[in-house]
Structure formats: structure tokens, C-alpha cells
Design an enzyme around this catalytic site. Sequence first.
Site, mmCIF file in Angstrom:
data_model
loop_
_atom_site.group_PDB
_atom_site.id
_atom_site.type_symbol
_atom_site.label_atom_id
_atom_site.label_comp_id
_atom_site.label_asym_id
_atom_site.label_seq_id
_atom_site.Cartn_x
_atom_site.Cartn_y
_atom_site.Cartn_z
ATOM 1 N N ASP A 193 -5.697 -3.804 -2.183
ATOM 2 C CA ASP A 193 -4.632 -3.450 -1.243
ATOM 3 C C ASP A 193 -3.953 -4.692 -0.651
ATOM 4 O O ASP A 193 -4.616 -5.619 -0.182
ATOM 5 C CB ASP A 193 -5.243 -2.610 -0.114
ATOM 6 C CG ASP A 193 -4.204 -1.909 0.727
ATOM 7 O OD1 ASP A 193 -3.316 -2.590 1.265
ATOM 8 O OD2 ASP A 193 -4.285 -0.677 0.858
ATOM 9 N N SER A 233 0.829 -1.195 0.000
ATOM 10 C CA SER A 233 0.000 0.000 0.000
ATOM 11 C C SER A 233 0.875 1.261 0.000
ATOM 12 O O SER A 233 1.703 1.433 -0.884
ATOM 13 C CB SER A 233 -0.958 -0.036 1.190
ATOM 14 O OG SER A 233 -1.993 0.903 1.030
#
Length: 659
Positions: free
Chosen positions: A513, A395
Site C-alpha cells: 500500500d 490505495s
Amino acid sequence: MVDLDFLATLQIFRFFTRAELEAAIPLFKEVSFAKDDVLMRIGDAGDVFYVVIDGELEVWDASQPPRQTGTLKRGDYFGEMALLLGGKRTATIVAARRADLIAIDKPAFDQLFLKNPKAIEHFARVLSQRLAGVTRAERIQRATTTISVASSRGLQGETLVALSLARILRQLTATEVVCVEVRTGEAPDPEAFDLQHESLDEVSRKFLSVPFGDDPGPVVVRIALHVGRDAEVYGFLLSNLVSKLSETFSFIVLDLGSEHDGLIPSATAYSDAFVALVDRPGEDPGMGAPRSMKVLRLINLHNRSSRPIPISASDPFVLPRSRALARPPLEASEYLLANPRSGPGLPLHRLAHKLLGTSIGLALGGGAAFGLAHIGVLQVLDEAGVPVDLLAGCSQGSIISVGYALGLPASELADIARELGAKRNALAVSDPTFFTQPGIIAGHRFLSLLRPYLKGKENFEQLLLPCRTVATDIETGERIEIGSGRLEAAFRASSSVPMVMTPVKSGERVLVDGGVADPVPAEVVIDMGADITVAINVVPRMKRGVETVLSAWYRRLNAFNPLNYVVDIQDMPNLFDIVMNSMQILQYELGNFKAITADVLINPDLSDFTWIEYYRANELIERGAEAARKALPAIEKAVQAKIVPIQRAAPRRAPPTEA
């Protein structure tokens, strides 16, 4: 012929007069073993006593997997306990390099030692010392490490790599290092040592020092070999040379060139590691089975036939094109030492770290604005001179990992974070989908905003440090490691927070993610080849009373909604908060669990911040720096645990002065 003068210096033979030793000569048998030969195994009959005349041997126990419990060098002996007690061998002995020994069989051993009380007492004392070392689980370190460097035929760069490695290893370990240039030719080089005709005792006459600043630098010696010999002959000659040099040097770096077929296969006879300059990953360096020898590959892009590859693992190492490397090897190596974080300096320093077992990998966790704390960690590591050799990110950590791997210094990453984190840019990344896609924003503006900071670099082939990003296949839950292709696609997939940003379609996979599956990818860093792993989990515990700006606005606005009072939900969090807070709780707990394999875990105290507060970049970066300063002793301790044994095991004989 047995060297009685040498035997007389050994404690076990000091119980004999010179005349007694001369009379015992017929009882001694000289034997030799090649590198990786097994002299004895656990459970073998104990019927021979050995004395090491030259070389180095490793002692291994019966653990699963076996554990090295000792090293035997010139003057050491072994095998006496099985002869004294009549049992089986209790250890396995393997030749670490070519070794010459004296073998004394059981009848001769009984004749020499069994009736000598002082000898029996001495054997008992030595056994107690060995058992104490095993009980303390002492780290065993080889006194001398031999590294051979060679190019596949037609490729160039081995001399620069060998000389640079020698200089870097000396700088990192503060031990004595020799760089040996080995060449074959019909006409002997008057400046080179003729390995086939000159006595090894005279090799020091050809030593030259290579100074760098105030440091005298490594010793350099040129060795001449005649052409027309096979690998076995070259292996024998160079094994003898290595044995001689190991009396003085902790590291022996041999430049084997690229022109003679017999030299490269000979490396298995005397090398602990082999650095092969090749054209492509997985290429056969031409040595056959390496056995215990570690093989590392290096691609030198100055060779026209060599092509860039995605840089996403420790090996192979890639030496990029650089004008600095067009200089003569000595000058080029000076540039590499003076500029370790330069494009060509990074891979050779990484190579030296890998050979020492000190390569450091960072696992940068996700966490939106929390991830800016990673920049503070990088700043402190840079200031402390702690080299980062490879990275994996999730991320927000993936964006910072890619930037640092591109060569952006931590100070520049901090400037970018402050610029992009300004409140005026909050809407710049907003491209609403109006619920036509599975995410509030599409992510196109997010990429457009970050693209200029890549400075024209597009693919993993253009990185300076190995890097991977981590995403999650939302349909299977698998962790997906991305180490090739377009850089922006890699961190875009890794940053696709569910419900916030539209997932990325990649082939048959739908990627979101990486924090959903692996918030702190320490395992990825280990798989990439890191020896020491530092994991940074920036996601904090939830703290009551800390809320985002969006939540505060929503709560104030919602106070005017009369329906909330009808159903009594005015104090309840909104749906968006519930989703984001749930992810924060998950990533904090799962992140620390995933980081359990790391050598060092860094948890910045960010509990007073929220995931959306990019505009507080300075504070977040400083919190990361504070945590990194506290972690520095642990990181340095992990590195020193590898370096100190090398220094303690270093040969004590000083190299001769320059000829």
C-alpha cells in the site's frame, strides 16, 4: 525617425515645447533589442536613459532566485536614477519581446533634464510609485502572451489546435484573443494580409470574428509571407506584427503550419510559448535553443505515424482519435468547446489551463472505505465546473483516480461504489490465503470484481487524463510511482494493505500500500505538472468508542473465552485492531504532513466511520461533498489569482469591427 508626436504625449516630455523637442532630435538614438536580450544588468554602469517606443520589457531584482518586479511597455522609461544619483544599475532589464527604444546618453540627459526642476520632481514621484509596488510584492503579469503552434513536417492538426486554443483562452479569461494563420507562398492570397508589403496599420482590415453562440469569439487574421526567407527575416516581420497586435489583444495565437523550415525556428524571436505537434515525447520540434520560451508537445493520434503513450504527466498532451475531429477546423473547434470533458476536449482544455498556469491536480489519499469520500469531492468539483486536469492516488484513492482518469463521471463512480459496497458483496473479494502468503487475502477476487468497471480499458495509454498510482517498496521504504503498464496492476499494488492483502512482486521490488510511504501524494501531483494542487486526506483522527463491525463481533465472541478473565485482557483490543488503528493514526498524521505542499487541503469529517464500512457509501460520499463545498472558495481563489492579473493587464484598446 523619432516620432515627436508620440514623445509629446509622454509626461516626461510635456515639460518641453515643440520647438525644444525638435531641437533635441540629434540627442536621441533609436535602438532595437530582440526577445530575451539583456539591456542592462544589476551593477552595470548607469550611463544611458531609455524610452520604450514599442515592445515589452521585464524588470528583475537581485533576489535569489531573481524576482520580476515590473513590466515596461510603450511610453515607459528607465535608467534615470543611475544618471541622477551617479550609481550603478539596481535592476536587470530583459526584452520580453522585440523592443524599439530611444537611448539618451548621460551628456544628452544632463542637457535635457538635469536643470529642469519639474522633470526632477516627476522622476522622484515615479520612483516612489515603483518602490511602493515592489514593497507590496505586486504580481507582475505580461499584458500580451504570444503562443505559436506548429507541426513537424508531414504532421497535421496545428490549425485545429491553434483555433481551438484561441477560443478556449477567450472563454476562460474573457479577454481579447486573436488567432493568426501564417502561410508562405509565391502567389499572394487576396484574403490574407501581406506582411511584407502592407502597412501594419492596415492589418485590422483583414480581421474576421469567429462567433460561438452569443460570444463574438476570437478575431482571426490570415498572414501571407513570401517563401525564400530565413528564420531571422521571418522573426523580424512577425515580431513587428506581434508588437502591433499586442496593443489590442491579451493573447496572440499563431498557426505557423508545418511546411516551411524558416517559420518554426523564427518562433523564438516573438513567442512566449510554443506548442509543437510531434510524433513522440521528447522529439526536437526544430527550433534550436528556446531560451525563455516555454515548449509544450502535443501528439495527435490522427497522424498515422503517431503512437499512443502512457498518459501519466501533464506533457506531452495527447489528442485521441475522434470522428468529431474529422470535420473542418472551425466545426471541430465548436465541438471541443461545447464538450470540454470529451475525449478530444480534455487535452486541449488541459493545454489551455497549462498555458494560463491554472491546471489543477488532485492528490487522492488512501483509507479503504474512507476513500469513497473522494467521489463526493469529485461530484462537487464537476457540478461547480472546476476542471480536474490530472490525478495521483494512493490505495483506495488510486482506484478512484484511475476510474476518473478513464472518463467515468463522478456520478457513475458513486453508482459503482454503492453497488460494490453492498453487504452481500463483502465476501466476494475474499480469497483467503490460509497464511500460505504474507496476507490474509490473495487479491485475485478483488481484481475480478473491479475489472468490469474498467470497460475494456487496460493500459495507461487508454486514459483520458494523466494519472499515477503510488505504492511502497516494503524492503526499502521508497515511494514508487506507477504511470505505465496495466491499470489493474497499478491500483492493485497501491491497495495492498500490509497483512490484509498479499504484496505485489514487481521485478526486484515487493510493493505494498502506498499509504505506508505517502498517504496523500501531493508531491507526485506537482511533479506531474500541476499548477494548483488540491490534496484530499480522507483518513480521520481516531475516535474513542468507534469500532468496526469485525471488532464488535470479536469482542462479543471473546466475552465467552474464560482465558481472558484469567489474564485480565478482556478489555484489550485484538491484534488486528491494533495493526489497523496504528495505520490509521499514521496515515492521518503523515497524510496531512505530506499534503503540506498542496495549495488546498480537504479533510472530510469521517471520524464516525470505520475503514471497513463500504456499505455506508452514500454517507461517506456526502461527507466528501460537504468538505469539498467548504473548500470551493479556496480553489476558486487559487484559480482567480492567475486569471485576474491577466484581465487587469489586458490592453484597453478594443479590436476593430469586422472588415
